[in-house]
Motif scaffolding. Structure first.
Motif, PDB file in Angstrom:
ATOM      1  N   GLY A  85      43.269   0.652  -3.721  1.00  7.40           N
ATOM      2  CA  GLY A  85      43.013   1.117  -5.089  1.00  7.40           C
ATOM      3  C   GLY A  85      44.026   0.460  -6.023  1.00  7.40           C
ATOM      4  O   GLY A  85      44.730  -0.493  -5.637  1.00  7.40           O
TER       5      GLY A  85
ATOM      6  N   ASN B  84      36.976  11.578  -2.725  1.00  9.74           N
ATOM      7  CA  ASN B  84      38.089  11.080  -1.895  1.00  9.74           C
ATOM      8  C   ASN B  84      38.890  12.224  -1.276  1.00  9.74           C
ATOM      9  O   ASN B  84      39.788  11.986  -0.479  1.00  9.74           O
TER      10      ASN B  84
ATOM     11  N   GLY C 157      46.058   7.432  -2.889  1.00  8.98           N
ATOM     12  CA  GLY C 157      45.393   8.118  -4.003  1.00  8.98           C
ATOM     13  C   GLY C 157      45.814   9.561  -4.236  1.00  8.98           C
ATOM     14  O   GLY C 157      46.830  10.040  -3.734  1.00  8.98           O
TER      15      GLY C 157
ATOM     16  N   ILE D 130      45.400  10.834   9.058  1.00  8.58           N
ATOM     17  CA  ILE D 130      45.362   9.880  10.183  1.00  8.58           C
ATOM     18  C   ILE D 130      46.245  10.453  11.280  1.00  8.58           C
ATOM     19  O   ILE D 130      47.389  10.840  10.996  1.00  8.58           O
TER      20      ILE D 130
END
Ligand code: NA7
Length: 550
Positions: A192, A508, A388, A158
């Motif tokens: 998650g 992912n 994650g 990000i």
């Protein structure tokens, strides 16, 4: 402080180098010592525990019953240790492993605060040379990679992450001294298991918690509670039978505290009419979606279950818009590892908790003050990244592992992991991976799978020693067959449904190949296969004799 600043580098010859001091690494050390081999454990953290050393976030808890998620190798240990809850929290599990390590005097074999950087095989000497970030150079015929499946944390890409002036923290690198959350404005990115476990705990103390959700999770109530003295007693009397059931079961769980886990369901949701389905929902809540055989195999049945899941969410979460946003709509139940929670959804009924649905309000950047979405800038004191891991292959691929002819494991696995039985890769002699891709691993009770792998490796090394064999390596044909089998059994399940995007599939991680990594054939069957391979003289492996001295 790095290992380099603390101590002089180690240079030495060993029989085995073990990488990682989690449950797998420490049991490997125990068995190697029992075999009379000189082994050393290298661990990046400053303590034992692996997953249970690093993941200290609020609410971190095992999703398997602790009695099941414990070592079985010592009857005395089983009798002496008391678990306080059905599903132990991180501090209790870390305490347990520390107890085991001290009880069996294993700590002195571990070099802490040191990260393995490379492992290179020399064909002339049949030795691995393992180097570390502390300048160590360890030489050994055998390497045991106990590096964990969820141990390579991922930070999201990000823009502006570095610019945030408040506190940034990853759930999987939570500091031992904790993070000040009381009275703070906290953001959590991700929904998650790590976020689902920590959200209710953070909400209890934060002034305000904002959950940034990209994909809603399917999560089921843990139904955790203290274990009674009577239950402890009963379990201690019946450990032998419990362990036997674990080893022959599908997921490595005896079902002692949840018999539903022992036998796969047989009833079909499509055989029920709407009224019967709603009655089942009234009775079992979210659990209804895990009670039917066809939900795992038929998309039609899965969609019925998904609708019931959404209905239960509307019953639990008061704000209809939040309930709708929390409801998964575009991937099937059973595609991802089930998340087990304690009060996750009801937390969204608290006045100090809000949800940002990133599908409607995408994240633009992290700023000095917080997080900017397409709608506005949200200001925070703390941003928690629950984003994650590069699962299963990440920890192995970040070590420069080079086998025969200088081939890198990361190169060999560029198009997806390839190995035989999830234990060894062709071209990488004498290098064992514990609970690696191609084995039941993360689809099972890890403790049962860890012990099975370590026991198999120990027996294998004893066989090599007793038969004067220097090298074991899978044949290309055996590896091809196994990879084919692993892919075949996963086909047609929800794990590989086109709409499924899970870390099991590696999707992912930007650039990672989409391939289902663990073995879905079941713990019991897998053990039988591994045992049969050993009984047949290590069928599928090439065994090369040690050179006879001239
Ligand atoms: P998971 O299950 O991989 O969850 C990671 C979460 O982070 C997931 O909700 C992701 O959303 C989210 N994520 C990742 N990157 C971003 C960005 N850039 N923006 C927004 N959200 C993002 O990891 P956990 O640690 O929770 O759990 C791992 C395992 O540990 C778990 O299965 C248990 O076995 C224990 P996405 O789904 O990708 O849209």
């Amino acid at each position: 402080m790095s290992g380099q600043e603390r101590r002089a580098p180690i240079a030495g010859d060993y029989d085995a180098v073990i990488v990682g001091a989690g449950f797998a690494g420490m049991y490997s050390m125990y068995r190697m010592r029992e075999l009379g081999l000189r082994a050393i454990v290298i661990e990046a953290g400053d303590g034992v525990g692996g997953t249970w050393y690093w993941n200290r976030y609020p609410g971190a808890r095992c999703d398997v019953t602790s009695i099941e998620y414990s070592y079985s190798f010592s009857k005395e240990l089983e009798q002496d240790w008391d678990w306080s809850e059905l599903m132990a929290s991180q501090p209790e599990i870390e305490k347990y492993l520390n107890h085991v390590v001290d009880r069996f005097d294993l700590r002195k074999e571990v070099v802490f605060g040191t990260r393995v950087t490379s492992a290179v095989f020399d064909e002339a000497s049949n030795r691995w040379t393992v180097t570390t970030d502390a300048g160590d150079r360890l030489v050994a015929p055998y390497c045991i990679m106990a590096t964990g499946c969820l141990s390579s944390p991922l930070m999201p890409d990000i823009p502006g992450v570095e610019s945030f002036k408040g506190v940034s923290v990853q759930t999987s690198l939570w500091p031992r001294e904790g993070v000040e959350l009381e009275g703070k404005r906290v953001a959590i990115i991700g929904t998650g298991s790590s976020a689902v476990q920590s959200t209710p705990e953070i909400a209890k103390v934060a002034a305000h918690l904002t959950v940034f959700q990209r994909t809603p999770a399917y999560t089921w109530p843990a139904q955790n509670r203290p274990i009674t003295a009577e239950e402890q007693k009963l379990v201690k009397e019946s450990y032998d039978a419990l362990r036997e059931r674990q080893r022959t079961s599908f997921v490595g769980i005896s079902g002692s505290f949840n018999s539903a886990l022992l036998e796969p369901p047989t009833q079909k949701i499509l055989d029920l009419n709407e009224e019967e389905r709603l009655q089942a929902l009234d009775q079992h809540g979210f659990g209804v979606t895990r009670m039917f055989a066809d939900v795992a195999m038929s998309m039609e049945a899965n969609e019925v279950a998904r609708a019931l899941y959404g209905e239960q969410l509307r019953r639990v979460v008061k704000d209809p818009e939040t309930a709708a946003a929390l409801s998964p709509t575009d991937y099937p139940i059973g595609c991802k590892r089930p998340v087990i929670d304690s009060d996750y959804f009801v937390t969204f009924n608290r006045p100090n908790v809000s949800l940002v649905d990133l599908r409607k309000e995408p994240m633009v950047e992290v700023t000095e003050k917080g997080i900017r979405t397409s709608d506005r800038e949200h200001e925070f004191d703390v941003i928690v990244y629950a984003t994650g891991f590069d699962a299963m292959t990440g920890a192995l691929n970040r070590i420069d592992i080079r086998g025969r002819d200088g081939v890198r494991l990361a190169e060999k696995w560029a198009a997806g992991p390839r190995n035989y039985l999830g234990l060894m890769a062709q071209g990488f002699p004498n290098l064992f991976t514990i609970t690696g891709p191609g084995s039941p691993s993360v689809l099972s009770n890890m403790m049962v799978s860890i012990e099975q792998h370590v026991d198999w490796i120990t027996d294998c090394l004893a066989h090599l020693r007793d038969n004067n064999i220097a090298v074991i390596e899978p044949t290309a044909a055996a590896e091809d067959d196994w990879v084919h089998h692993v892919n075949t059994v996963a086909t047609g399940t929800m794990f590989t449904a086109p709409s499924c995007n899970s870390w099991y599939l590696g999707v992912n991680v930007p650039g990672k190949i989409r391939q289902f990594m663990p073995y879905v054939g079941g713990v019991g069957k897998y053990r039988e296969k591994c045992d049969a391979v050993a009984a047949n003289g290590y069928e599928g492996f090439e065994l090369r004799a040690a050179a006879v001295p001239a």
